[in-house]
Design a protein around this motif. Structure first.
Motif, PDB file in Angstrom:
ATOM      1  N   LEU A 305      30.889  48.622   3.376  1.00  0.00           N
ATOM      2  CA  LEU A 305      31.812  47.493   3.506  1.00  0.00           C
ATOM      3  C   LEU A 305      31.115  46.224   3.036  1.00  0.00           C
ATOM      4  CD1 LEU A 305      33.316  48.203   7.052  1.00  0.00           C
ATOM      5  CD2 LEU A 305      34.138  49.001   4.833  1.00  0.00           C
ATOM      6  N   LEU A 306      31.754  45.536   2.088  1.00  0.00           N
ATOM      7  CA  LEU A 306      31.202  44.298   1.549  1.00  0.00           C
ATOM      8  C   LEU A 306      32.170  43.158   1.846  1.00  0.00           C
ATOM      9  CD1 LEU A 306      29.058  42.812  -0.128  1.00  0.00           C
ATOM     10  CD2 LEU A 306      30.402  43.365  -2.176  1.00  0.00           C
ATOM     11  N   TYR A 307      31.657  42.111   2.484  1.00  0.00           N
ATOM     12  CA  TYR A 307      32.456  40.932   2.834  1.00  0.00           C
ATOM     13  C   TYR A 307      32.118  39.818   1.850  1.00  0.00           C
ATOM     14  CZ  TYR A 307      33.083  43.530   7.181  1.00  0.00           C
ATOM     15  OH  TYR A 307      33.373  44.499   8.108  1.00  0.00           O
ATOM     16  N   GLY A 308      32.897  39.744   0.767  1.00  0.00           N
ATOM     17  CA  GLY A 308      32.625  38.744  -0.261  1.00  0.00           C
ATOM     18  C   GLY A 308      32.972  37.337   0.165  1.00  0.00           C
ATOM     19  N   ASP A 309      33.967  37.175   1.025  1.00  0.00           N
ATOM     20  CA  ASP A 309      34.355  35.863   1.533  1.00  0.00           C
ATOM     21  C   ASP A 309      33.670  35.645   2.871  1.00  0.00           C
ATOM     22  OD1 ASP A 309      35.521  33.507   2.214  1.00  0.00           O
ATOM     23  OD2 ASP A 309      37.596  34.246   2.234  1.00  0.00           O
ATOM     24  N   LEU A 310      32.698  34.731   2.902  1.00  0.00           N
ATOM     25  CA  LEU A 310      31.926  34.499   4.121  1.00  0.00           C
ATOM     26  C   LEU A 310      32.729  33.794   5.197  1.00  0.00           C
ATOM     27  CD1 LEU A 310      28.465  33.475   2.630  1.00  0.00           C
ATOM     28  CD2 LEU A 310      29.254  35.726   3.386  1.00  0.00           C
ATOM     29  N   CYS A 311      33.919  33.320   4.878  1.00  0.00           N
ATOM     30  CA  CYS A 311      34.788  32.692   5.878  1.00  0.00           C
ATOM     31  C   CYS A 311      35.856  33.658   6.383  1.00  0.00           C
ATOM     32  CB  CYS A 311      35.458  31.445   5.293  1.00  0.00           C
ATOM     33  SG  CYS A 311      34.311  30.099   4.917  1.00  0.00           S
ATOM     34  N   SER A 313      36.620  37.634   8.221  1.00  0.00           N
ATOM     35  CA  SER A 313      36.032  38.712   9.027  1.00  0.00           C
ATOM     36  C   SER A 313      36.484  40.091   8.578  1.00  0.00           C
ATOM     37  CB  SER A 313      36.402  38.514  10.501  1.00  0.00           C
ATOM     38  OG  SER A 313      37.805  38.487  10.664  1.00  0.00           O
ATOM     39  N   LEU A 314      37.241  40.186   7.485  1.00  0.00           N
ATOM     40  CA  LEU A 314      37.655  41.471   6.935  1.00  0.00           C
ATOM     41  C   LEU A 314      36.979  41.695   5.584  1.00  0.00           C
ATOM     42  CD1 LEU A 314      41.494  41.483   7.715  1.00  0.00           C
ATOM     43  CD2 LEU A 314      39.669  42.682   8.944  1.00  0.00           C
ATOM     44  N   PRO A 315      36.667  42.934   5.257  1.00  0.00           N
ATOM     45  CA  PRO A 315      35.935  43.192   4.001  1.00  0.00           C
ATOM     46  C   PRO A 315      36.811  42.969   2.777  1.00  0.00           C
ATOM     47  CG  PRO A 315      36.556  45.256   5.036  1.00  0.00           C
ATOM     48  CD  PRO A 315      36.921  44.175   6.009  1.00  0.00           C
ATOM     49  N   THR A 316      36.175  42.556   1.700  1.00  0.00           N
ATOM     50  CA  THR A 316      36.863  42.392   0.420  1.00  0.00           C
ATOM     51  C   THR A 316      36.698  43.615  -0.472  1.00  0.00           C
ATOM     52  OG1 THR A 316      34.907  41.286  -0.476  1.00  0.00           O
ATOM     53  CG2 THR A 316      36.624  39.893   0.476  1.00  0.00           C
ATOM     54  N   LYS A 317      35.716  44.472  -0.158  1.00  0.00           N
ATOM     55  CA  LYS A 317      35.489  45.674  -0.951  1.00  0.00           C
ATOM     56  C   LYS A 317      35.085  46.811  -0.017  1.00  0.00           C
ATOM     57  CE  LYS A 317      32.921  47.471  -4.943  1.00  0.00           C
ATOM     58  NZ  LYS A 317      31.888  47.166  -5.970  1.00  0.00           N
ATOM     59  N   VAL A 318      35.733  47.962  -0.163  1.00  0.00           N
ATOM     60  CA  VAL A 318      35.449  49.135   0.660  1.00  0.00           C
ATOM     61  C   VAL A 318      35.192  50.310  -0.266  1.00  0.00           C
ATOM     62  CG1 VAL A 318      36.323  50.708   2.422  1.00  0.00           C
ATOM     63  CG2 VAL A 318      36.918  48.273   2.517  1.00  0.00           C
ATOM     64  N   VAL A 319      34.064  50.956  -0.058  1.00  0.00           N
ATOM     65  CA  VAL A 319      33.712  52.133  -0.850  1.00  0.00           C
ATOM     66  C   VAL A 319      33.460  53.288   0.118  1.00  0.00           C
ATOM     67  CG1 VAL A 319      32.118  53.153  -2.509  1.00  0.00           C
ATOM     68  CG2 VAL A 319      32.706  50.718  -2.673  1.00  0.00           C
ATOM     69  N   ILE A 320      34.238  54.374  -0.019  1.00  0.00           N
ATOM     70  CA  ILE A 320      34.090  55.564   0.822  1.00  0.00           C
ATOM     71  C   ILE A 320      33.819  56.757  -0.091  1.00  0.00           C
ATOM     72  CG2 ILE A 320      35.192  57.091   2.490  1.00  0.00           C
ATOM     73  CD1 ILE A 320      36.876  54.809   3.425  1.00  0.00           C
ATOM     74  N   SER A 321      32.733  57.452   0.156  1.00  0.00           N
ATOM     75  CA  SER A 321      32.372  58.633  -0.633  1.00  0.00           C
ATOM     76  C   SER A 321      32.137  59.809   0.296  1.00  0.00           C
ATOM     77  CB  SER A 321      31.116  58.360  -1.466  1.00  0.00           C
ATOM     78  OG  SER A 321      30.034  57.987  -0.628  1.00  0.00           O
ATOM     79  N   CYS A 322      32.356  61.009  -0.222  1.00  0.00           N
ATOM     80  CA  CYS A 322      32.174  62.221   0.575  1.00  0.00           C
ATOM     81  C   CYS A 322      31.358  63.227  -0.216  1.00  0.00           C
ATOM     82  CB  CYS A 322      33.518  62.820   0.983  1.00  0.00           C
ATOM     83  SG  CYS A 322      34.624  63.169  -0.398  1.00  0.00           S
ATOM     84  N   ALA A 323      31.028  64.337   0.412  1.00  0.00           N
ATOM     85  CA  ALA A 323      30.177  65.350  -0.220  1.00  0.00           C
ATOM     86  C   ALA A 323      30.904  65.991  -1.400  1.00  0.00           C
ATOM     87  CB  ALA A 323      29.791  66.415   0.807  1.00  0.00           C
ATOM     88  N   PHE A 341      40.540  49.855   6.696  1.00  0.00           N
ATOM     89  CA  PHE A 341      39.372  48.980   6.823  1.00  0.00           C
ATOM     90  C   PHE A 341      39.640  47.597   6.233  1.00  0.00           C
ATOM     91  CE2 PHE A 341      36.507  52.958   6.812  1.00  0.00           C
ATOM     92  CZ  PHE A 341      36.555  53.019   8.193  1.00  0.00           C
ATOM     93  N   ARG A 342      40.471  47.530   5.202  1.00  0.00           N
ATOM     94  CA  ARG A 342      40.779  46.231   4.586  1.00  0.00           C
ATOM     95  C   ARG A 342      41.763  45.417   5.404  1.00  0.00           C
ATOM     96  NH1 ARG A 342      40.648  49.402  -0.269  1.00  0.00           N
ATOM     97  NH2 ARG A 342      39.023  48.668  -1.720  1.00  0.00           N
ATOM     98  N   ARG A 343      42.597  46.093   6.227  1.00  0.00           N
ATOM     99  CA  ARG A 343      43.685  45.393   6.890  1.00  0.00           C
ATOM    100  C   ARG A 343      43.439  45.091   8.363  1.00  0.00           C
ATOM    101  NH1 ARG A 343      47.794  47.978   7.759  1.00  0.00           N
ATOM    102  NH2 ARG A 343      47.249  50.101   7.143  1.00  0.00           N
ATOM    103  N   MET A 344      42.541  45.815   9.018  1.00  0.00           N
ATOM    104  CA  MET A 344      42.357  45.606  10.451  1.00  0.00           C
ATOM    105  C   MET A 344      40.882  45.648  10.804  1.00  0.00           C
ATOM    106  SD  MET A 344      43.575  49.261  12.120  1.00  0.00           S
ATOM    107  CE  MET A 344      45.275  48.947  11.669  1.00  0.00           C
ATOM    108  N   ALA A 345      40.607  45.223  12.011  1.00  0.00           N
ATOM    109  CA  ALA A 345      39.220  45.196  12.484  1.00  0.00           C
ATOM    110  C   ALA A 345      38.631  46.606  12.481  1.00  0.00           C
ATOM    111  CB  ALA A 345      39.167  44.600  13.887  1.00  0.00           C
ATOM    112  N   LEU A 346      37.314  46.656  12.368  1.00  0.00           N
ATOM    113  CA  LEU A 346      36.627  47.931  12.178  1.00  0.00           C
ATOM    114  C   LEU A 346      36.852  48.868  13.367  1.00  0.00           C
ATOM    115  CD1 LEU A 346      34.766  49.436  10.235  1.00  0.00           C
ATOM    116  CD2 LEU A 346      32.812  48.378  11.369  1.00  0.00           C
ATOM    117  N   HIS A 347      36.675  48.373  14.586  1.00  0.00           N
ATOM    118  CA  HIS A 347      36.842  49.225  15.757  1.00  0.00           C
ATOM    119  C   HIS A 347      38.298  49.626  15.966  1.00  0.00           C
ATOM    120  CE1 HIS A 347      37.234  45.020  16.969  1.00  0.00           C
ATOM    121  NE2 HIS A 347      38.017  45.422  17.938  1.00  0.00           N
TER     122      HIS A 347
END
Length: 364
Positions: A305-311, A313-323, A341-347
């Motif tokens: 999870l990468l948060y490009g906007d420091l202001c 609290s939601l990520p701007t880029k999500v990368v999910i990889s599997c086996a 992950f982009r739309r709601m809080a992580l927990h």
């Protein structure tokens, strides 16, 4: 001409075939059919006979037949409309139309009420804004010097400038009080307290001590070192102090929000996470693994999870990889998780995963 007209087939059978009338009209007695047929032929072929019978020349014949057909069709339509099936169908159509009209009217009334509330709220906020502007203008345009200290308004003294700054800071404190920013005057200037929270949960408070003479400067603070305080001060501190406090508060609230999400994930979903959650000091980069079940097997998902906007609290880029040996159906699962992950809080996203698993397991 007479012979041509007389060729018209005026029998009831001929009219029924031409005008597509039902056989019910053919139930007239044969003798009555013949008499009416002779009458129609005479009225069509012999104008004098028609006149003698009380009819105008040209009446009867095909014209009377068409009038008879039109009258019969109107009678049948009226009888059909009065039948039980026709009445019920008509009533059902009226009921559906009335329901649609009522629903549409209710929606229009709700929209009108909502629009009225929003307009009232906008008007209220505009009045508050105008009052604050007027108050600031009165303070700025007021006399800078105290009584007994007469000076040229074009060249105010240092003491007058200092008093004006203090008044401006007091007014600003009143404005920022409801936004989580408070402060108090000190001997050298003012000390601000910036309170942070996430989704209604109070988290941390940070302090900023400023000196306001000869110009506004940062004396000391408790802002984390990874918050770009110096860059913000160079950009806004001397030119737009309100903007400076607002942007600084956004940075701090976004940081504690990201940190709070990571803490909640480790605290409540440690059984689903494989290994430890990796994060940097600013919490704008999170990396972790969690397991996903498919076809009675468990496969790990690697998340970045990468948060490009420091202001924010939601990520701007999500990368999910599997086996590589994971089934193709997991690609759709990874895309759905990425969207959450982009739309709601992580927990909260992980809580929705657990709810979905329970619903699937409880299905028959």
């Amino acid at each position: 001409m007479i012979s041509t007209i007389c060729l018209w087939d005026c029998s009831y059978v001929g009219l029924a075939r031409v005008l597509d009338l039902p056989s019910a009209l053919l139930s007239v007695p044969l003798q009555q059919q013949e008499e009416e047929e002779r009458s129609l032929r005479k009225s069509s072929c012999c104008p004098n006979f028609a006149t003698s019978q009380g009819m105008e020349p040209g009446q009867g014949g095909p014209t009377s037949a068409f009038l008879l057909a039109r009258e019969w069709r109107g009678m049948m339509e009226e009888r059909k409309a009065r039948s039980p099936d026709g009445v019920f169908a008509h009533l059902e159509m009226l009921e559906v139309q009335a329901h649609e009209a009522a629903v549409k009217q209710e929606e229009m009334e709700q929209q009108a009420e909502k629009l009225a509330r929003l307009k009232a709220r906008v008007q209220e906020l505009r009045l508050q804004r105008d009052k604050l502007r007027a108050k600031v203008d009165r303070q700025q345009n007021g006399q800078l010097g105290k009584e007994g200290v007469v000076s040229n308004p074009a060249q105010p003294t240092a003491q007058a400038v200092l008093e004006w700054k203090i008044k401006s800071v007091k007014a600003m404190l009143q404005v920022f009080y409801l936004t989580g920013i408070s402060g108090k005057l000190t001997k050298q200037g003012v000390c601000f307290c910036i309170s942070t929270a996430y989704e209604g949960t109070y988290l941390d408070s940070y302090y900023l001590d400023l000196v306001i003479q000869p110009e506004v400067q940062i004396h000391r603070h408790s802002i984390p070192i990874f918050i770009p305080l110096e860059q913000l001060a160079k950009k806004y501190l001397q030119t737009d102090f309100r903007r400076f406090l607002s942007v600084l508060s956004d940075h701090l609230n976004a940081y504690v929000g990201r940190r709070y999400q990571a803490d909640q994930l480790q605290e409540h979903f440690s059984d689903q996470i494989e290994g430890t959650l990796q994060r940097n000091s600013l919490c704008n980069l999170l990396v972790f693994n969690y397991n996903v079940s498919s076809e009675s097997k468990t496969f790990p998902f690697n998340v970045r999870l990468l948060y490009g906007d420091l202001c924010c609290s939601l990520p701007t880029k999500v990368v999910i990889s599997c086996a590589p040996d994971a089934p193709k159906s997991l690609a759709e699962t990874a895309a759905a998780h990425s969207d959450l992950f982009r739309r709601m809080a992580l927990h909260k996203a992980f809580r929705s995963f657990s709810s979905a698993k329970e619903s699937v397991a409880g299905a028959p």
